[in-house]
Scaffold this motif. Structure first.
Motif, PDB file in Angstrom:
ATOM      1  N   GLN A 114     -55.821 -61.312  22.993  1.00 22.63           N
ATOM      2  CA  GLN A 114     -54.848 -61.735  21.994  1.00 22.63           C
ATOM      3  C   GLN A 114     -54.380 -60.566  21.115  1.00 22.63           C
ATOM      4  OE1 GLN A 114     -56.501 -64.277  18.690  1.00 22.63           O
ATOM      5  NE2 GLN A 114     -58.336 -64.132  19.954  1.00 22.63           N
ATOM      6  N   MET A 115     -55.009 -59.401  21.293  1.00 19.60           N
ATOM      7  CA  MET A 115     -54.578 -58.208  20.557  1.00 19.60           C
ATOM      8  C   MET A 115     -53.684 -57.351  21.454  1.00 19.60           C
ATOM      9  SD  MET A 115     -56.094 -58.755  17.699  1.00 19.60           S
ATOM     10  CE  MET A 115     -55.764 -57.222  16.825  1.00 19.60           C
ATOM     11  N   TRP A 116     -52.514 -56.974  20.920  1.00 21.91           N
ATOM     12  CA  TRP A 116     -51.631 -56.040  21.630  1.00 21.91           C
ATOM     13  C   TRP A 116     -51.931 -54.640  21.118  1.00 21.91           C
ATOM     14  CZ3 TRP A 116     -46.294 -54.136  20.058  1.00 21.91           C
ATOM     15  CH2 TRP A 116     -45.747 -53.336  21.071  1.00 21.91           C
ATOM     16  N   ASN A 117     -52.384 -53.765  22.003  1.00 27.64           N
ATOM     17  CA  ASN A 117     -52.842 -52.434  21.606  1.00 27.64           C
ATOM     18  C   ASN A 117     -52.149 -51.349  22.429  1.00 27.64           C
ATOM     19  OD1 ASN A 117     -55.767 -50.567  22.438  1.00 27.64           O
ATOM     20  ND2 ASN A 117     -54.411 -50.194  20.711  1.00 27.64           N
ATOM     21  N   PRO A 118     -50.901 -51.017  22.071  1.00 24.58           N
ATOM     22  CA  PRO A 118     -50.192 -49.966  22.807  1.00 24.58           C
ATOM     23  C   PRO A 118     -50.485 -48.558  22.310  1.00 24.58           C
ATOM     24  CG  PRO A 118     -48.734 -50.905  21.183  1.00 24.58           C
ATOM     25  CD  PRO A 118     -50.047 -51.631  21.044  1.00 24.58           C
ATOM     26  N   GLY A 119     -51.245 -48.430  21.211  1.00 21.79           N
ATOM     27  CA  GLY A 119     -51.577 -47.114  20.669  1.00 21.79           C
ATOM     28  C   GLY A 119     -50.764 -46.767  19.447  1.00 21.79           C
ATOM     29  N   LYS A 120     -51.050 -45.600  18.885  1.00 21.44           N
ATOM     30  CA  LYS A 120     -50.366 -45.142  17.671  1.00 21.44           C
ATOM     31  C   LYS A 120     -49.013 -44.542  18.018  1.00 21.44           C
ATOM     32  CE  LYS A 120     -50.916 -42.294  13.530  1.00 21.44           C
ATOM     33  NZ  LYS A 120     -51.825 -41.492  12.714  1.00 21.44           N
ATOM     34  N   PRO A 121     -47.934 -45.050  17.438  1.00 20.54           N
ATOM     35  CA  PRO A 121     -46.613 -44.489  17.746  1.00 20.54           C
ATOM     36  C   PRO A 121     -46.399 -43.137  17.067  1.00 20.54           C
ATOM     37  CG  PRO A 121     -46.424 -46.255  16.125  1.00 20.54           C
ATOM     38  CD  PRO A 121     -47.860 -46.206  16.538  1.00 20.54           C
ATOM     39  N   SER A 122     -45.756 -42.223  17.773  1.00 16.31           N
ATOM     40  CA  SER A 122     -45.351 -40.959  17.173  1.00 16.31           C
ATOM     41  C   SER A 122     -44.218 -41.229  16.189  1.00 16.31           C
ATOM     42  CB  SER A 122     -44.874 -40.001  18.265  1.00 16.31           C
ATOM     43  OG  SER A 122     -43.725 -40.535  18.906  1.00 16.31           O
ATOM     44  N   LEU A 123     -43.792 -40.200  15.457  1.00 21.78           N
ATOM     45  CA  LEU A 123     -42.691 -40.366  14.512  1.00 21.78           C
ATOM     46  C   LEU A 123     -41.432 -40.820  15.247  1.00 21.78           C
ATOM     47  CD1 LEU A 123     -41.542 -40.102  11.665  1.00 21.78           C
ATOM     48  CD2 LEU A 123     -41.089 -37.682  12.134  1.00 21.78           C
ATOM     49  N   PHE A 124     -41.205 -40.244  16.433  1.00 23.20           N
ATOM     50  CA  PHE A 124     -40.030 -40.632  17.225  1.00 23.20           C
ATOM     51  C   PHE A 124     -40.084 -42.120  17.543  1.00 23.20           C
ATOM     52  CE2 PHE A 124     -38.517 -41.592  21.540  1.00 23.20           C
ATOM     53  CZ  PHE A 124     -37.164 -41.331  21.390  1.00 23.20           C
ATOM     54  N   TRP A 125     -41.242 -42.590  18.027  1.00 22.37           N
ATOM     55  CA  TRP A 125     -41.351 -43.992  18.408  1.00 22.37           C
ATOM     56  C   TRP A 125     -41.322 -44.907  17.193  1.00 22.37           C
ATOM     57  CZ3 TRP A 125     -40.218 -46.451  22.527  1.00 22.37           C
ATOM     58  CH2 TRP A 125     -40.277 -45.812  23.768  1.00 22.37           C
ATOM     59  N   LEU A 126     -41.811 -44.438  16.069  1.00 20.25           N
ATOM     60  CA  LEU A 126     -41.756 -45.234  14.848  1.00 20.25           C
ATOM     61  C   LEU A 126     -40.301 -45.495  14.456  1.00 20.25           C
ATOM     62  CD1 LEU A 126     -44.020 -46.414  13.100  1.00 20.25           C
ATOM     63  CD2 LEU A 126     -43.801 -44.451  11.586  1.00 20.25           C
ATOM     64  N   VAL A 127     -39.472 -44.454  14.572  1.00 22.84           N
ATOM     65  CA  VAL A 127     -38.036 -44.591  14.270  1.00 22.84           C
ATOM     66  C   VAL A 127     -37.373 -45.536  15.265  1.00 22.84           C
ATOM     67  CG1 VAL A 127     -35.841 -43.361  14.174  1.00 22.84           C
ATOM     68  CG2 VAL A 127     -37.873 -42.331  13.154  1.00 22.84           C
ATOM     69  N   VAL A 128     -37.712 -45.389  16.554  1.00 21.54           N
ATOM     70  CA  VAL A 128     -37.122 -46.237  17.590  1.00 21.54           C
ATOM     71  C   VAL A 128     -37.494 -47.704  17.372  1.00 21.54           C
ATOM     72  CG1 VAL A 128     -37.173 -46.815  20.056  1.00 21.54           C
ATOM     73  CG2 VAL A 128     -36.960 -44.431  19.345  1.00 21.54           C
ATOM     74  N   LEU A 129     -38.767 -47.958  17.116  1.00 16.46           N
ATOM     75  CA  LEU A 129     -39.228 -49.338  16.944  1.00 16.46           C
ATOM     76  C   LEU A 129     -38.616 -49.979  15.703  1.00 16.46           C
ATOM     77  CD1 LEU A 129     -43.014 -48.981  17.907  1.00 16.46           C
ATOM     78  CD2 LEU A 129     -41.153 -49.883  19.307  1.00 16.46           C
ATOM     79  N   TYR A 130     -38.547 -49.216  14.606  1.00 20.49           N
ATOM     80  CA  TYR A 130     -37.935 -49.787  13.406  1.00 20.49           C
ATOM     81  C   TYR A 130     -36.426 -49.949  13.575  1.00 20.49           C
ATOM     82  CZ  TYR A 130     -41.458 -50.764   9.960  1.00 20.49           C
ATOM     83  OH  TYR A 130     -42.480 -51.374   9.284  1.00 20.49           O
ATOM     84  N   GLY A 131     -35.822 -49.054  14.344  1.00 18.63           N
ATOM     85  CA  GLY A 131     -34.401 -49.211  14.647  1.00 18.63           C
ATOM     86  C   GLY A 131     -34.145 -50.515  15.390  1.00 18.63           C
ATOM     87  N   SER A 132     -35.007 -50.823  16.354  1.00 18.64           N
ATOM     88  CA  SER A 132     -34.840 -52.063  17.119  1.00 18.64           C
ATOM     89  C   SER A 132     -35.073 -53.291  16.244  1.00 18.64           C
ATOM     90  CB  SER A 132     -35.799 -52.074  18.314  1.00 18.64           C
ATOM     91  OG  SER A 132     -37.141 -52.291  17.910  1.00 18.64           O
ATOM     92  N   VAL A 133     -36.031 -53.198  15.314  1.00 23.54           N
ATOM     93  CA  VAL A 133     -36.311 -54.319  14.406  1.00 23.54           C
ATOM     94  C   VAL A 133     -35.111 -54.599  13.510  1.00 23.54           C
ATOM     95  CG1 VAL A 133     -37.682 -55.029  12.406  1.00 23.54           C
ATOM     96  CG2 VAL A 133     -38.813 -54.042  14.407  1.00 23.54           C
ATOM     97  N   LEU A 134     -34.547 -53.556  12.907  1.00 19.54           N
ATOM     98  CA  LEU A 134     -33.404 -53.741  12.004  1.00 19.54           C
ATOM     99  C   LEU A 134     -32.185 -54.257  12.757  1.00 19.54           C
ATOM    100  CD1 LEU A 134     -33.807 -50.524   9.803  1.00 19.54           C
ATOM    101  CD2 LEU A 134     -34.436 -52.877   9.226  1.00 19.54           C
ATOM    102  N   LEU A 135     -31.983 -53.754  13.981  1.00 21.18           N
ATOM    103  CA  LEU A 135     -30.856 -54.224  14.786  1.00 21.18           C
ATOM    104  C   LEU A 135     -31.054 -55.693  15.173  1.00 21.18           C
ATOM    105  CD1 LEU A 135     -28.199 -53.295  16.038  1.00 21.18           C
ATOM    106  CD2 LEU A 135     -29.470 -52.615  18.098  1.00 21.18           C
ATOM    107  N   ALA A 136     -32.278 -56.058  15.499  1.00 20.55           N
ATOM    108  CA  ALA A 136     -32.568 -57.456  15.849  1.00 20.55           C
ATOM    109  C   ALA A 136     -32.312 -58.379  14.660  1.00 20.55           C
ATOM    110  CB  ALA A 136     -34.007 -57.581  16.322  1.00 20.55           C
ATOM    111  N   PHE A 137     -32.698 -57.949  13.457  1.00 19.92           N
ATOM    112  CA  PHE A 137     -32.442 -58.754  12.264  1.00 19.92           C
ATOM    113  C   PHE A 137     -30.943 -58.869  11.991  1.00 19.92           C
ATOM    114  CE2 PHE A 137     -36.936 -58.365  11.096  1.00 19.92           C
ATOM    115  CZ  PHE A 137     -37.155 -59.623  10.569  1.00 19.92           C
TER     116      PHE A 137
END
Length: 772
Positions: free
Chosen positions: A444-467
């Motif tokens: 039940q835990m999703w564990n893809p690892g620690k995102p780099s700064l690049f991936w942090l920007v990408v993931l938050y970009g996708s979140v804001l676009l989804a909202f």
């Protein structure tokens, strides 16, 4: 004045972001002020009034100057001996007292003190230390470097608390008690803590501490982990719902007592900050209290202040008081989750059904904070989307009010409290059992690892676009694709690297090696570290013992995004190799466990066997001649040759080859075993690229003939810094130095990570990483 308030309406968020940028830049690098350009560019796009742009830039530069001045003060040495005053942030665990004190100028200092006797511990435990002034002698020490890149950053923690450094106290003598307007509140909090311990059943006291006065240190470790897996840990943090409930109860009580509404508002304004201190003063509490304060003050002056502006003002003031809070996880999650609810109000208003609205409230909060959770904890709970729908109202409208009622009744000299406990305790224990049962599956835990700064920007970009799509009423499939595609790519990006990776994890005096095959076709872990635990007096026992597996090995595996161990090798039955294994099994799925023959009879293996019984993991005894191959990587056991277990010299010895690259892992092999391996496998072990030396470099290992035959390009000693055994032995080190063989020691160099591609080896140590 009203015109000024309306002029700033809904624009405080830009000022708050400007201050956040200056706070991070003051701690990290002035170059981060360039991010302000992005904020100004967005403000231009939003066609903000030009004076707002001037104000945003001015506030940024002014606060950066102020924050930089405060950060520079943190680098100043602590003058000792000195009179220091305890704050309310301290903890006693075993023989150690740790916490934050203040000097005469109000500067914070993190201190550690080893308690000298059982009597002294008893005195400290039953004394309210907050406000007590001590004459302190000792020395200032540097914060420790994390065991690996995913470890706890003590230096960052000190920055988050605005503490000047670490002082190891040699002696402290009570001088007196500081008299401040906060002291009666600290005293009352301490009395409440003791009162709860005396009047609540043991099974309920820890929860009451957490929910009523924000004291979470007594919550059971297993139960706390269960809350984490279900994604409901935040229910134990006093936050907006708690403050709203307490405010409502107090306000209605005042009205029932005949107090005029205007006076009740003023009393509430005064008492809410007192409640914040009484409840522990966590960021979530101050955020909730300050927002209520701003809104009530605005109403008093007949101003209209939107909720998002109140939150932004709260954030701005918070950082001005404590700039380091920008690094506090509670601060980040609390404000981010609150912003997510405020800015999603139009979305949430579309759903009138309670359960559907509850789901979307959870969904909005979880999605907006999930990249941040991955950054800090490397995993998120998938079950939290459902669990919160049931547990948030349960805790907010039943468990919290019940605890408030129980606390109130506990002051009444009647048996009513005992009656309520008789009814409530069995129900609450049943709920605990249910929580422990449903949190069991690791999956039940999703564990893809620690995102780099690049991936942090990408993931938050996708979140804001989804909202954005959700707010515009776009097709749900479009929103889901925007969220899921980057998350799925991030999940699988670790499978795209064609390198062989070997990490010698710094577990102190012990072994733990993590091998990741190219494209992560398989993960092999050799040993899991552990501590040799010695009998000691009961008063010296830690409330929560230090566990290498849980606190060092598991974070490394999760930081790497390793969700499954294909082969878990336990070289032999010594605590410093296997004690952490059961903690790994609780958190990471394991396909096979390999052990040396007849080692399972040893007492140290009992916890491992107990944990294995709960899983479907295959347990296999291995010895020389057993091996396997995955892709171009070959694994061969070359020791032991018999099934009689005699300890170190029956360690599983593993030879790993990829083309011309060869590395040997020797467990705790000693002289006799090395002599036999030289005799039997002289050709196979010659000219090694990497040798994990036997028995941590003890004088009974790494004999002349073995070092001569292997002639490694690099030797690794897995030994703790300043360990009691003085490993690696100076004579052993001399053998390698005489042959000009470079070597590294995990206790001094930190976790050692090797990357091998086409026979070329690259090396990085965690100590170099953090020193740079």
């Amino acid at each position: 004045m009203l015109y000024l308030v309306n002029l700033w309406k809904h624009n405080w968020i830009y000022y708050a972001l400007s201050v956040c940028i200056s706070a991070v830049a003051s701690f990290q690098s002035v170059r981060l002020l360039l991010i302000l350009g992005l904020l100004v560019g967005f403000c231009l796009y939003k066609k903000l009034w030009k004076w707002h742009l001037v104000g945003i830039v001015t506030i940024n530069l002014l606060t950066y100057s102020y924050f930089s001045y405060e950060v520079d003060k943190l680098q100043e040495p602590v003058t000792l001996p000195a009179e220091l005053t305890w704050t309310d942030q301290y903890k006693i665990n075993g023989v150690m007292l740790r916490g934050i004190m203040k000097d005469a100028q109000g500067n914070k200092v993190y201190v550690t003190y080893e308690i000298k006797s059982e009597q002294q511990k008893h005195e400290l435990q039953f004394m309210q230390l907050a406000g007590q002034i001590y004459f302190v002698t000792g020395q200032q020490v540097e914060p420790s470097i994390p065991a690996h890149r995913y470890g706890f950053l003590m230096g960052r923690y000190l920055e988050s608390k605005s503490a000047r450094g670490i002082v190891e106290i040699g002696s402290m003598t009570l001088v007196g008690k500081k008299k401040t307007f906060l002291q009666p509140i600290y005293d009352q909090r301490f009395r409440l803590k003791e009162h709860i311990e005396q009047t609540f059943p043991n099974s309920l006291a820890a929860e009451a501490h957490a929910l009523l006065i924000g004291l979470q240190e007594n919550v059971d470790e297993e139960l706390n982990r269960a809350y984490q897996k279900l994604g409901i840990t935040h229910l134990f943090a006093i936050s907006g719902l708690h403050v709203a409930l307490v405010s409502l109860l107090f306000f209605q009580l005042l009205l029932r007592l005949g107090v005029r509404r205007e006076l009740a508002n003023i009393l509430l304004l005064i008492l809410l900050p007192i409640y914040a201190v009484l409840a522990g003063g966590a960021p979530s509490i101050w955020r909730a209290v300050s927002v209520v304060e701003f809104i009530m003050l605005a109403q008093y002056f007949r101003w209209k202040i939107p909720m998002d502006d109140a939150i932004s003002l709260s954030l701005l003031v918070f950082l001005l008081i404590e700039p380091g809070a920008i690094y506090q996880v509670g601060f980040q999650l609390s404000y981010l989750a609150t912003y997510s609810l405020v800015y999603s109000s139009r979305i949430l208003a579309r759903y009138e059904n309670f359960w559907l609205q509850s789901f979307f409230i959870t969904f909005v909060c979880q999605i907006l904070v999930y990249p941040l959770l991955l950054h800090h904890f490397f995993e998120i709970s998938l079950s939290s989307f459902i669990a919160n729908i049931f547990f948030v109202p349960l805790f907010s409208f039943i468990i919290l009010p019940v605890n408030l009622a129980l606390l109130t009744c506990s002051f009444i000299p009647l048996p009513i409290n005992h009656l309520i406990f008789t009814i409530y305790e069995p129900l609450r224990l049943w709920l605990t059992d249910l929580i422990l049962a449903i949190q069991q599956p690791i999956s039940q835990m999703w564990n893809p690892g620690k995102p780099s700064l690049f991936w942090l920007v990408v993931l938050y970009g996708s979140v804001l676009l989804a909202f954005y799509f959700l707010d515009k009423g776009s097709n749900l499939k479009k929103m889901a694709a925007t969220l899921l595609i980057p998350a799925i790519i991030f999940h699988f990006q670790s499978y795209l690297h064609g390198e062989l990776k070997i990490a010698f994890v710094n577990v102190g005096q012990g072994d733990c090696i993590v091998i990741e095959l190219p494209y992560r076709k398989s993960v092999v872990v050799i040993d899991a570290g552990g501590l040799l635990r010695f009998e000691q007096e009961a008063w010296k026992e830690r409330d929560k013992p230090y566990e290498v597996g849980r606190q060092v090995v598991v974070p490394y595996l999760k930081g790497r995004g390793i969700q499954k161990i294909n082969t878990f090798i336990l070289t032999h039955a010594d605590a410093d190799h296997v004690e952490g294994a059961e903690e790994v099994l609780r958190e990471i799925r394991v396909s096979e466990v390999h052990v040396t023959p007849n080692s399972l009879d040893k007492e140290v293996m009992n916890d491992l066997l107990e944990e294995l019984a709960k899983t479907k993991t295959t347990l296999i005894e291995k010895m020389a001649s057993d091996g396997w191959q995955i892709g171009d990587v070959r694994f061969d056991y070359i020791w032991p040759h018999d099934t009689v277990y005699d300890g170190n010299n029956d360690s599983l010895v593993l030879l790993v080859r990829q083309g011309a690259f060869k590395t040997l892992f020797t467990g705790d092999l000693e002289k006799e075993g090395e002599e036999e391996i030289v005799r039997l496998y002289s050709a196979a072990i010659e000219q090694l690229d990497v040798l994990k030396t036997g028995h941590h470099g003890s004088k009974t290992s790494s004999i002349e003939a073995f070092v001569e035959q292997t002639s490694p390009k690099l030797a690794i000693f897995t030994a703790g810094e300043n360990n009691r055994y003085k490993h690696p032995n100076i004579d052993v080190i001399t053998r390698f130095e005489q042959r000009q063989i470079p070597y590294l020691i995990t206790g001094y160099d930190g976790t050692i990570e090797l990357r091998v591609k086409n026979g070329v080896m690259q090396l990085e140590t965690s100590n170099d990483l953090f020193k740079n």
